[in-house]
Design a protein around this motif. Sequence first.
Motif, PDB file in Angstrom:
ATOM      1  N   LYS A 146       0.839  -1.204   0.000  1.00 12.25           N
ATOM      2  CA  LYS A 146       0.000   0.000   0.000  1.00 12.25           C
ATOM      3  C   LYS A 146       0.872   1.252   0.000  1.00 12.25           C
ATOM      4  O   LYS A 146       0.589   2.223  -0.708  1.00 12.25           O
ATOM      5  N   SER A 147       1.947   1.229   0.775  1.00 12.60           N
ATOM      6  CA  SER A 147       2.825   2.397   0.847  1.00 12.60           C
ATOM      7  C   SER A 147       3.480   2.686  -0.508  1.00 12.60           C
ATOM      8  O   SER A 147       3.743   3.835  -0.835  1.00 12.60           O
ATOM      9  N   ILE A 148       3.738   1.641  -1.287  1.00 19.41           N
ATOM     10  CA  ILE A 148       4.287   1.845  -2.627  1.00 19.41           C
ATOM     11  C   ILE A 148       3.278   2.596  -3.495  1.00 19.41           C
ATOM     12  O   ILE A 148       3.613   3.561  -4.184  1.00 19.41           O
ATOM     13  N   VAL A 149       2.034   2.150  -3.456  1.00 19.88           N
ATOM     14  CA  VAL A 149       0.987   2.783  -4.257  1.00 19.88           C
ATOM     15  C   VAL A 149       0.819   4.250  -3.855  1.00 19.88           C
ATOM     16  O   VAL A 149       0.651   5.126  -4.703  1.00 19.88           O
ATOM     17  N   LEU A 150       0.887   4.534  -2.567  1.00 16.97           N
ATOM     18  CA  LEU A 150       0.648   5.894  -2.090  1.00 16.97           C
ATOM     19  C   LEU A 150       1.850   6.814  -2.262  1.00 16.97           C
ATOM     20  O   LEU A 150       1.709   8.035  -2.164  1.00 16.97           O
ATOM     21  N   ASN A 151       3.031   6.251  -2.525  1.00 14.64           N
ATOM     22  CA  ASN A 151       4.244   7.067  -2.583  1.00 14.64           C
ATOM     23  C   ASN A 151       4.908   7.131  -3.957  1.00 14.64           C
ATOM     24  O   ASN A 151       5.703   8.039  -4.201  1.00 14.64           O
ATOM     25  N   ASP A 152       4.599   6.193  -4.829  1.00 13.16           N
ATOM     26  CA  ASP A 152       5.299   6.134  -6.103  1.00 13.16           C
ATOM     27  C   ASP A 152       4.508   6.852  -7.193  1.00 13.16           C
ATOM     28  O   ASP A 152       3.298   6.631  -7.345  1.00 13.16           O
ATOM     29  N   GLU A 153       5.192   7.672  -7.971  1.00 10.57           N
ATOM     30  CA  GLU A 153       4.520   8.453  -8.997  1.00 10.57           C
ATOM     31  C   GLU A 153       4.006   7.626 -10.167  1.00 10.57           C
ATOM     32  O   GLU A 153       3.315   8.152 -11.038  1.00 10.57           O
ATOM     33  N   ALA A 154       4.325   6.339 -10.179  1.00 13.91           N
ATOM     34  CA  ALA A 154       3.712   5.469 -11.186  1.00 13.91           C
ATOM     35  C   ALA A 154       2.199   5.403 -10.985  1.00 13.91           C
ATOM     36  O   ALA A 154       1.458   5.049 -11.905  1.00 13.91           O
ATOM     37  N   PHE A 155       1.734   5.771  -9.782  1.00 13.70           N
ATOM     38  CA  PHE A 155       0.314   5.704  -9.467  1.00 13.70           C
ATOM     39  C   PHE A 155      -0.321   7.093  -9.358  1.00 13.70           C
ATOM     40  O   PHE A 155      -1.444   7.217  -8.872  1.00 13.70           O
TER      41      PHE A 155
END
Length: 853
Positions: free
Chosen positions: A341-350
Amino acid sequence: MPQKNRTVRGVLGGLVGLVGLSAVAGLLVTASVTPVLAMTGLAGTSALTLFDRLPESLNPGTPMEQSSIYATAPDGSTVELASFYEQNRIPVTYEQVSPVLYDAILSSEDKNFYSHGGVNVGATVKALVDNVRGTSSRGASTISQQFVKNVLIQKCEQEVDTESETHAEDLQQCWKDATNATGSKGIERKLQEMRYAIQIEKEVPKNDILVGYLNIANFGGTVYGIEAAANYYFNTTAANLTVAQAATLAGIVQNPNTYRIDKPGGTVPNAEGVMVNTAESGYSLTKDRRHYVLGRMLADGKITQAQYDEADASEITPTLNPPTQGCAAAGTSAYFCQYVKSIVLNDEAFGTSRQDRVDLLRRGGLKIYTTLDYRIQDPAAATMTDIVPANYDNMHFGAAGVSIEVGTGKIRSMTQNTLFTETPTEDMAYTGLVFAGDRQHGNSDGFQVGSTYKLFTLIDWLEKGHSVREVVNGRVQTNMRFTCGDGRMVADTKKIGNFGGGQGSTDTVLNFTKNSLNSGYFAMASKLDLCDINKVADRMGVTLGTGEKITKENVPSNVIGSQAISPLAMANAYATVASGGTYCTPRAIERVVGADGNERKLPEASCTPGVISPEVAATAAFALQSVMGPGGTGRQANPNDGTPLIGKTGTHDEWSTMMIESSTKIATAVWAGRWEGQENIYRKSFEGRLLNEMRYPLARAAQAAANAAYGGDPFPPPDNNLSRQVLSTVPSVVGKTVEEATATLEGAGFEVVVGGAVDSELAPGLVAAQDPSGQAAGGATVTLTTSNGQGTTVPANLVGMTRAQATAALGGAGFTSIDFDNSCNPPTSVVGSTDPAPGTATSKATTVSVTCQ
């Protein structure tokens, strides 16, 4: 603020503006405009502007859908870890809905759905007239118009800031604006619905409109769509609804938050403020609405009298199946879920902003497939649960494990002893921190990793051309000198000492590694550069837990892991060694599928060969294998299943411990200690197991599972040059005192043994001889022999002396026993030979035989 003038003109403009759109519009104008014009007293041509301003087309788009995170089970099936949503919705196709539900919806909401062109003319005009009079705000909408209304609500809701303090109120306003507006707003809404409905009917098949409506409609609270409603209220699917259940849901959709059946205490207050539609009343309002729906179905011939009687007589008995959202639903995989979840909320790919990423997760219908492998996760999590309590002593004792695939960076397992929650609590059994991650991925700032950080000194040692068989003086020293670039510093490493209080030894780097000797690694670091050591860690992907550069601070204590780093970063560093020097970015996501069915771009990830050379990696692995073997500090964590392993233990002071081990396929790191505070964990136990030793069975279980699932190959042999026997010059100490000789030899890295005394001309007690001398293996033992003071030498010039001269010379050399042959009796005789011969070193007690000529 009401706008009455606009209301009247809106009615007229809307009615006249429908001309030409369809046959329905023509009928509406000819049959219905005149009465309304009579009410207003205005000509229809004076109010065309409002309708002209309305958009002619509406793109229904994709309704808000829940996003889900998935993992792959051992049998290859897909398992949902968690879902995230603002609206609990599970889209279905037309074929996935029971026909009885369609019958219930159409009979009660729009029985002429398949014959009209999108607008119920008579009912719509009556609603417009009532709006002008201000007597009603009812909708009188067809299914097509209701679909349009819900699309418009959805579009409004999608623009609401999910992290705003007024989020709930803003969402409610979207619904109010679309459904409860009166006056000019109500008329404009109805006209807009009509125009859009006519357009939708031209472009979209009837069945698609119907199922689209059922997918987007609200069924109370956050339950959206018929599938989610069937799941939630009756624990079934839309395809398997009974007549009674279908009629109940068809009734609920007409006024969701009044007719919902998940509020036993009631849904709305009556005039006296008493809540009605309670479970005790049998959900009376909902039951009345169901009665109406069933009556319409019977009148339309959709059900038989028997079906009607049975369904109408039945009680409304919900079998609530509350959906769970968020990572708490993932159980023992919750912290891995939170990491994803932290990847989704922090990475600009999303998304370019955090708000975009939050909205995408909660509304975008993502299907996120992860790297989690239950073949490792389940055994590792079970061991964690069995061994480490969620809250040991109310002093933040925690443990975490992570396994990462060598050569890919895929995170295969992540476990933690605590129970997951994102709700702040004083109960230390619960936390939302991901101990294995860092601040960006789990809000954890990492932990002191202790001697596992020695890896980077070892790598730098080898990169500088040193051998693992080189012998170094690893004794505890008070004032050890270190360098960092042009800087110099002195450290009292004696204060840090060694585990167990040992004074260290002169030994090989191999043994320093096997035994995790602090003083030995300090000695190695003193021959290197502290800045370079931390640069090695930086090159291998290690950062501080805060995300800052590991090179931010360069001090001697870094050598033994004083800095706080995430367990994941350390596991990946050892995976880099196990891969032969290839560093791979940690990855938790395999692929992401959007709501449109297309795969999305993933966060950037790569594998970089040559971060360390294959020769250095192989030789480091050679040294680290000794840790996992007999006598090594990591032997307790070895599953002993035949899989070759490298490893390293780590302890920081008395509150943080680590164990890292790796095959050529999977690297595992386990941390156990205080996640807040510095309370001692040594000499404390839980169910007979010492807290500081819990790391061993945790790592052993995870690595055993990894070995069973992935296997492991032998590590490459060490580089010949980097594992060579290193010869050193042995200082000459003959003639020195034993104390001076010992200090000189030990300072050069040699061991010293003092042997017996020998005859020597040197003063008694001085070193008369040493073995070896010249060149020897570093750290070899040098045997010292001291002088007893009885050594002398037969004078070299005796030949040709007279007897008297010879006697004086031998006596002067210390000989006390001289035997002259008879040939020396004549007064003219001179010395011809001696035994021992002239120039021979011997003891003063030796008898010297003299022959004359």
